[in-house]
Write an enzyme that holds these catalytic residues in place. Structure first.
Site, PDB file in Angstrom:
ATOM      1  N   LYS A 187     -14.124  38.563  32.668  1.00 32.99           N
ATOM      2  CA  LYS A 187     -13.381  37.547  31.906  1.00 32.99           C
ATOM      3  C   LYS A 187     -12.344  38.219  30.998  1.00 32.99           C
ATOM      4  CE  LYS A 187     -13.401  33.383  29.210  1.00 32.99           C
ATOM      5  NZ  LYS A 187     -14.083  32.212  28.691  1.00 32.99           N
ATOM      6  N   HIS A 246     -17.429  19.961  37.612  1.00 37.02           N
ATOM      7  CA  HIS A 246     -17.296  18.946  36.552  1.00 37.02           C
ATOM      8  C   HIS A 246     -17.581  17.555  37.102  1.00 37.02           C
ATOM      9  CE1 HIS A 246     -14.625  21.724  33.920  1.00 37.02           C
ATOM     10  NE2 HIS A 246     -15.881  21.760  33.529  1.00 37.02           N
ATOM     11  N   HIS A 287     -24.855  21.537  33.332  1.00 36.44           N
ATOM     12  CA  HIS A 287     -23.621  22.251  33.638  1.00 36.44           C
ATOM     13  C   HIS A 287     -23.875  23.354  34.677  1.00 36.44           C
ATOM     14  CE1 HIS A 287     -19.568  23.678  32.944  1.00 36.44           C
ATOM     15  NE2 HIS A 287     -20.038  24.906  32.798  1.00 36.44           N
ATOM     16  N   HIS A 316     -15.644  24.924  39.193  1.00 39.75           N
ATOM     17  CA  HIS A 316     -15.658  23.931  38.110  1.00 39.75           C
ATOM     18  C   HIS A 316     -14.940  22.626  38.455  1.00 39.75           C
ATOM     19  CE1 HIS A 316     -17.400  27.183  35.887  1.00 39.75           C
ATOM     20  NE2 HIS A 316     -17.502  26.468  34.783  1.00 39.75           N
ATOM     21  N   GLU A 320      -3.546  30.792  29.869  1.00 37.32           N
ATOM     22  CA  GLU A 320      -3.759  30.072  31.129  1.00 37.32           C
ATOM     23  C   GLU A 320      -2.461  29.563  31.751  1.00 37.32           C
ATOM     24  OE1 GLU A 320      -7.451  27.884  31.068  1.00 37.32           O
ATOM     25  OE2 GLU A 320      -6.747  26.635  32.715  1.00 37.32           O
ATOM     26  N   GLU A 367     -22.551  31.077  35.289  1.00 34.65           N
ATOM     27  CA  GLU A 367     -21.244  31.656  34.911  1.00 34.65           C
ATOM     28  C   GLU A 367     -21.196  33.153  35.230  1.00 34.65           C
ATOM     29  OE1 GLU A 367     -18.932  29.586  34.278  1.00 34.65           O
ATOM     30  OE2 GLU A 367     -20.041  27.824  33.591  1.00 34.65           O
ATOM     31  N   LYS A 388     -10.421  30.613  23.410  1.00 36.29           N
ATOM     32  CA  LYS A 388     -10.210  29.159  23.450  1.00 36.29           C
ATOM     33  C   LYS A 388     -11.174  28.515  22.458  1.00 36.29           C
ATOM     34  CE  LYS A 388      -8.858  28.102  28.220  1.00 36.29           C
ATOM     35  NZ  LYS A 388      -9.310  27.402  29.437  1.00 36.29           N
ATOM     36  N   ASN A 400     -11.927  28.963  36.618  1.00 37.13           N
ATOM     37  CA  ASN A 400     -12.433  27.614  36.932  1.00 37.13           C
ATOM     38  C   ASN A 400     -13.134  27.559  38.288  1.00 37.13           C
ATOM     39  OD1 ASN A 400     -11.467  26.542  34.573  1.00 37.13           O
ATOM     40  ND2 ASN A 400      -9.481  26.000  35.450  1.00 37.13           N
ATOM     41  N   ARG A 438      -5.516  32.884  34.711  1.00 35.48           N
ATOM     42  CA  ARG A 438      -6.766  32.517  34.016  1.00 35.48           C
ATOM     43  C   ARG A 438      -7.471  31.356  34.726  1.00 35.48           C
ATOM     44  NH1 ARG A 438      -8.003  32.430  27.479  1.00 35.48           N
ATOM     45  NH2 ARG A 438     -10.109  31.627  27.692  1.00 35.48           N
ATOM     46  N   ARG A 486      -4.708  26.918   7.376  1.00 32.16           N
ATOM     47  CA  ARG A 486      -3.853  27.495   8.426  1.00 32.16           C
ATOM     48  C   ARG A 486      -4.411  28.777   9.034  1.00 32.16           C
ATOM     49  NH1 ARG A 486       0.056  25.704   4.759  1.00 32.16           N
ATOM     50  NH2 ARG A 486       1.151  23.872   5.530  1.00 32.16           N
TER      51      ARG A 486
HETATM   52  N1  LIG Z   1     -14.111  28.162  24.727  1.00 28.40           N
HETATM   53  C1  LIG Z   1     -14.367  28.485  25.974  1.00 28.40           C
HETATM   54  O1  LIG Z   1     -13.659  29.275  26.618  1.00 28.40           O
HETATM   55  C2  LIG Z   1     -15.562  27.889  26.649  1.00 28.40           C
HETATM   56  C3  LIG Z   1     -15.972  28.356  27.915  1.00 28.40           C
HETATM   57  C4  LIG Z   1     -17.109  27.828  28.480  1.00 28.40           C
HETATM   58  C5  LIG Z   1     -17.836  26.849  27.814  1.00 28.40           C
HETATM   59  N2  LIG Z   1     -17.408  26.402  26.611  1.00 28.40           N
HETATM   60  C6  LIG Z   1     -18.142  25.380  25.890  1.00 28.40           C
HETATM   61  O2  LIG Z   1     -19.430  25.890  25.560  1.00 28.40           O
HETATM   62  C7  LIG Z   1     -20.306  24.783  25.411  1.00 28.40           C
HETATM   63  C8  LIG Z   1     -21.615  25.104  26.081  1.00 28.40           C
HETATM   64  O3  LIG Z   1     -22.176  26.240  25.470  1.00 28.40           O
HETATM   65  P1  LIG Z   1     -23.743  26.483  25.500  1.00 28.40           P
HETATM   66  O4  LIG Z   1     -24.229  26.327  26.893  1.00 28.40           O
HETATM   67  O5  LIG Z   1     -24.011  27.745  24.768  1.00 28.40           O
HETATM   68  O6  LIG Z   1     -24.293  25.191  24.758  1.00 28.40           O
HETATM   69  P2  LIG Z   1     -24.871  24.925  23.272  1.00 28.40           P
HETATM   70  O7  LIG Z   1     -24.093  25.643  22.253  1.00 28.40           O
HETATM   71  O8  LIG Z   1     -24.984  23.453  23.172  1.00 28.40           O
HETATM   72  O9  LIG Z   1     -26.311  25.586  23.342  1.00 28.40           O
HETATM   73  C9  LIG Z   1     -27.271  25.029  24.193  1.00 28.40           C
HETATM   74  C10 LIG Z   1     -28.567  24.680  23.439  1.00 28.40           C
HETATM   75  O10 LIG Z   1     -29.266  25.893  23.169  1.00 28.40           O
HETATM   76  C11 LIG Z   1     -29.596  25.962  21.778  1.00 28.40           C
HETATM   77  N3  LIG Z   1     -29.646  27.386  21.468  1.00 28.40           N
HETATM   78  C12 LIG Z   1     -28.628  28.205  21.100  1.00 28.40           C
HETATM   79  N4  LIG Z   1     -29.071  29.469  21.035  1.00 28.40           N
HETATM   80  C13 LIG Z   1     -30.391  29.443  21.322  1.00 28.40           C
HETATM   81  C14 LIG Z   1     -31.385  30.455  21.429  1.00 28.40           C
HETATM   82  N5  LIG Z   1     -31.129  31.753  21.257  1.00 28.40           N
HETATM   83  N6  LIG Z   1     -32.645  30.060  21.764  1.00 28.40           N
HETATM   84  C15 LIG Z   1     -32.929  28.749  22.000  1.00 28.40           C
HETATM   85  N7  LIG Z   1     -32.025  27.758  21.936  1.00 28.40           N
HETATM   86  C16 LIG Z   1     -30.760  28.122  21.603  1.00 28.40           C
HETATM   87  C17 LIG Z   1     -28.523  25.161  21.092  1.00 28.40           C
HETATM   88  O11 LIG Z   1     -28.956  24.716  19.833  1.00 28.40           O
HETATM   89  C18 LIG Z   1     -28.328  24.019  22.092  1.00 28.40           C
HETATM   90  O12 LIG Z   1     -29.318  23.060  21.912  1.00 28.40           O
HETATM   91  C19 LIG Z   1     -19.616  23.569  25.976  1.00 28.40           C
HETATM   92  O13 LIG Z   1     -19.188  22.719  24.948  1.00 28.40           O
HETATM   93  C20 LIG Z   1     -18.423  24.144  26.711  1.00 28.40           C
HETATM   94  O14 LIG Z   1     -17.301  23.283  26.746  1.00 28.40           O
HETATM   95  C21 LIG Z   1     -16.307  26.915  26.013  1.00 28.40           C
END
Ligand SMILES: NC(=O)c1ccc[n+]([C@@H]2O[C@H](COP(=O)([O-])OP(=O)(O)OC[C@H]3O[C@@H](n4cnc5c(N)ncnc54)[C@H](O)[C@@H]3O)[C@@H](O)[C@H]2O)c1
Length: 342
Positions: free
Chosen positions: A214, A239, A249, A235, A224, A172, A130, A232, A228, A108
């Site tokens: 942000k 998307h 992305h 997006h 949201e 972003e 999130k 988007n 918030r 929990r």
């Molecule tokens: N929770 C939220 O508010 C929120 C907001 C935006 C995006 N997201 C989520 O975030 C995700 C995307 O995040 P991301 O773009 O970081 O993707 P990711 O975590 O998949 O990382 C991208 C790639 O880079 C690699 N990597 C990580 N750090 C590295 C480094 N320092 N050097 C080299 N490679 C590295 C990872 O292993 C992966 O292969 C999506 O799932 C998306 O839905 C969440």
């Protein structure tokens, strides 16, 4: 170092921008800490995990599933996690979404924080509380809001990011500038070359300014209910471009922002010069600004997203650089206005 605080209903989060990763342990409460990461990050930064119980899963979006959450729960049991255990997600947005969700639900709710290693995670994914996973073919369908205690953003991680991942983060950053910070937008316009060459002090500055946008939005509307949604920007169509055109992305969000700015001009909300500035900035950072597509396929993807969200289609328009507004848009208006971006 810049410290930004987000006070939410689900806890207070401190975003530490410019903090060095070798100071991570000073931010941990006493007691057992367990790190959660993906295989790439552990391979790139093995010393970080030395001597620390670590749960590791394969890298990539396909790991963001309930199966991986169940795998993490199993490992936490094996490692003897109890209510005093503190979880640290070390990685990009996939790791923070998964580690946060697993921590927020195991027993929990365990305390957790992040050391974010992608630009996208530092400026966006790990900030705001999130957490969650994909389900049933939809992104982020299952999850909870829970603020991490801290988000450590050490810009030195950015140096090992593949270019495509860097561009996703930069898209972003531009989004945050466009919706909430004319000053950040001007910095990016003036110094895009230095941003791309990863000047450390400049990286820290743009991460801090981007997170500030942000954090302010999340501070006013954590769950949201309304404002918030400005996050988007780019997006809704982004998307659809990502799903139907096989773009990354960042590329898709860049094109989504160009299209949203054009729609804003069409509605009489945004001067055409501002839309042109946005386009020029994205181009100077190496992000795409033109694309041809099958209109029906894109509209179909938007309809699918709209169905999931329920109600009317909310669309984020720009009213100027640094100023966004969310308005309903009838699908007919979208149908009438979206066309190839040239
Ligand atoms: N929770 C939220 O508010 C929120 C907001 C935006 C995006 N997201 C989520 O975030 C995700 C995307 O995040 P991301 O773009 O970081 O993707 P990711 O975590 O998949 O990382 C991208 C790639 O880079 C690699 N990597 C990580 N750090 C590295 C480094 N320092 N050097 C080299 N490679 C590295 C990872 O292993 C992966 O292969 C999506 O799932 C998306 O839905 C969440």
């Amino acid at each position: 170092m810049t410290v930004l605080e987000i006070r939410g209903q689900t806890g207070t989060s401190r975003v530490l921008i410019g903090e060095r990763i070798d100071r991570l342990s000073s931010h941990l409460p006493g007691g057992q800490a367990i790190f959660i990461t993906d295989r790439n990050v552990r391979r790139l930064y093995p010393a970080l995990f030395s001597g620390i119980p670590t749960v590791e899963f394969p890298a990539g979006e396909s790991a963001k599933s309930l199966e991986t959450v169940a795998f993490i729960y199993g490992k936490l049991l094996e490692l003897g996690a109890d209510r005093s255990t503190f979880i640290v997600g070390v990685g990009g947005g996939v790791v923070s979404d998964l580690a946060g969700f697993a921590a927020a639900t195991f027993l929990r709710g365990l305390g957790f924080g992040y050391a974010s290693t992608t630009l996208l995670a530092q400026v966006d994914a790990s900030v705001g509380g999130k957490t969650g996973v994909n389900f049933g073919g939809y992104k982020n369908m299952v999850g909870v809001f829970q603020q991490p205690r801290f988000v450590l953003c050490d810009p030195s991680f950015i140096s090992t990011l593949p270019r495509g991942e860097l561009l996703s983060g930069l898209a972003e950053v531009v989004k945050h500038a466009a919706i909430g910070s004319a000053a950040l937008f001007e910095t990016l316009e003036a110094r895009s070359g230095e941003v791309l060459s990863l000047r450390p002090d400049l990286l820290e500055e743009i991460i801090a300014k981007s997170v500030a946008v942000k954090a302010a939005v999340v501070g006013r509307d954590e769950k949201e209910a309304g404002e918030r949604r400005v996050l988007n920007f780019g997006h809704t169509l982004g998307h659809a471009f990502e799903a139907r055109l096989g773009l990354s992305h960042g590329e898709a969000v860049s094109l989504g922002m160009v299209a949203a700015a054009e729609l804003s001009v069409g509605r009489g909300l945004l001067p055409a010069e501002d839309a042109a500035r946005l386009r020029a900035l994205l181009g100077s950072l190496g992000l795409p600004t033109s694309v041809s597509f099958d209109r029906d396929a894109i509209l179909d993807a938007v309809r699918k997203d709209k169905k999931r969200a329920g109600g009317g289609l909310k669309f984020v328009f720009l009213k100027g650089i640094g100023n966004a507004v969310v308005e309903d848009i009838p699908l007919g208006e979208l149908e009438g206005h979206i066309h190839d971006l040239r």
